[in-house]
Design an enzyme around this catalytic site. Structure first.
Site, PDB file in Angstrom:
ATOM      1  N   GLY A 175       1.163  -0.520   0.094  1.00  0.00           N
ATOM      2  CA  GLY A 175       0.008   0.030  -0.426  1.00  0.00           C
ATOM      3  C   GLY A 175       0.750   1.074   0.027  1.00  0.00           C
ATOM      4  O   GLY A 175       2.080   1.353   0.473  1.00  0.00           O
ATOM      5  N   ASP A 181      -0.914  -7.118   7.548  1.00  0.00           N
ATOM      6  CA  ASP A 181      -2.640  -7.149   7.815  1.00  0.00           C
ATOM      7  C   ASP A 181      -3.033  -8.060   6.349  1.00  0.00           C
ATOM      8  O   ASP A 181      -2.156  -8.737   5.438  1.00  0.00           O
ATOM      9  CB  ASP A 181      -2.765  -5.916   8.209  1.00  0.00           C
ATOM     10  CG  ASP A 181      -2.204  -5.042   6.486  1.00  0.00           C
ATOM     11  OD1 ASP A 181      -1.276  -5.655   6.101  1.00  0.00           O
ATOM     12  OD2 ASP A 181      -3.001  -3.944   6.579  1.00  0.00           O
TER      13      ASP A 181
END
Length: 344
Positions: free
Chosen positions: A68, A147
């Site tokens: 990300g 995550d």
């Protein structure tokens, strides 16, 4: 549906829906517009009888997806934490949509596949590694945890690989991904176009086509030689015991590994170890995503996240000033109902 933006290309190719990441200068790291574009395309194709399979790859450059866009997220935490939360909220919705998608997906992990890149490849039925694959979950380096479903994917690996990969952020080659079953196929990069073209034309033979394009014998996977040592040194569920075990080993690899872990955020390491205990207890992927979102909301507000991004990605001085270890229990407290994550 065809979406052609600066950063994501979504289009039909024969009987395949094609998702192509197109942010080469950032190694195709995901930003919110990419997440939204992929989500819209998948929702549109879900009920389209002409789309039988989804192929996910990248445009030019050496990354499949480097994760990300954490620099933007870290800056958002300082100015507007709600914006940072919004990215993870939508990213996890995309991850959950992919995990529960009724049509098979094929992820071509041809290059750097880290963090968010793992989140969009591991839900796919077929995951193709190549000689250019570099797979890792390096989140503890910037003060967070593996995550995007990392708790679920890592905790299903054999032995104590999950603890090793989560704490160290170790990079795996394509051959190692195949050996550990993180990848379903190992295909030389010069055969990928052939595989994509054939699958788009005949999606019902996707697995057979991938088998036919695969190398019969993948290259050596060095990590297999260290499995016993990893299982022994990472047997504990607390950081101090793991480091003590590594320190007691005479193998130079153990000393290097201990030094690597000591450079990470101690709080992020403790939270990651606790997550690997909790993740197998989550009955469904939606429960995993809800837990991880709560963790992420609390961890991005903890100082180690912004400090890790500053040191590793902005100033690049490589010397983060981590906070003293915090009790991991505080990060696992449920969010208030109005702040909790929910799927599409």
């Amino acid at each position: 549906m065809t979406v052609m933006s600066d950063t994501i290309r979504a289009y039909r190719d024969g009987a395949a829906g094609r998702l192509r990441l197109n942010r080469p200068k950032a190694l195709h790291a995901l930003d919110l517009s990419m997440v939204d574009g992929m989500t819209r395309a998948l929702l549109d194709w879900r009920e389209d009888p002409e789309v039988r399979i989804v192929l996910i790859d990248h445009a030019e450059g050496r990354g499949f997806c480097a994760g990300g866009d954490v620099v933007t997220i870290a800056n958002a935490v300082a100015d507007d934490e709600a914006a940072a939360r919004r990215f993870f909220f939508q990213e996890y919705r995309l991850n959950h949509l992919m995990y529960t998608y009724p049509k098979p997906g094929v992820a071509f992990m041809d290059g750097v596949t880290m963090g968010g890149g793992v989140g969009i490849s591991c839900p796919c039925r077929y995951r193709v590694a190549t000689e250019r694959t570099v797979f890792a979950m390096p989140e503890t380096t910037i003060g967070i945890f593996p995550d995007v479903g990392g708790g679920r994917y890592l905790s299903r690996l054999r032995g104590r690989l999950a603890q090793y990969l989560a704490l160290t952020g170790a990079r795996l080659s394509g051959a190692e991904c195949k050996a550990l079953r993180l990848a379903t196929h190992y295909i030389p990069s010069d055969r990928l176009d052939e595989a994509k073209e054939r699958i788009a034309a005949d999606p019902f033979r996707a697995e057979a086509i991938l088998d036919e394009c695969s190398d019969l014998i993948a290259p050596e996977a060095p990590i297999l030689k260290r499995l016993q040592l990893i299982d022994r040194c990472f047997a504990a569920d607390d950081l101090e015991s793991i480091l003590a075990c590594l320190d007691a080993e005479e193998d130079p690899w153990a000393a290097e590994t201990a030094a690597t872990i000591r450079a990470k955020s101690p709080t992020a390491c403790a939270v990651s170890l606790r997550m690997l205990i909790e993740s197998p207890k989550q009955p469904h992927f939606v429960d995993e995503m809800r837990m991880e979102y709560g963790l992420m909301v609390r961890m991005i507000s903890f100082p180690d996240f912004r400090e890790g991004v500053r040191a590793l990605l902005i100033d690049k001085d490589g010397a983060p000033d981590w906070q003293p270890p915090a009790d991991p229990d505080r990060f696992f407290e449920p969010l208030p109902p109005e702040q909790a994550w929910s799927p599409l």
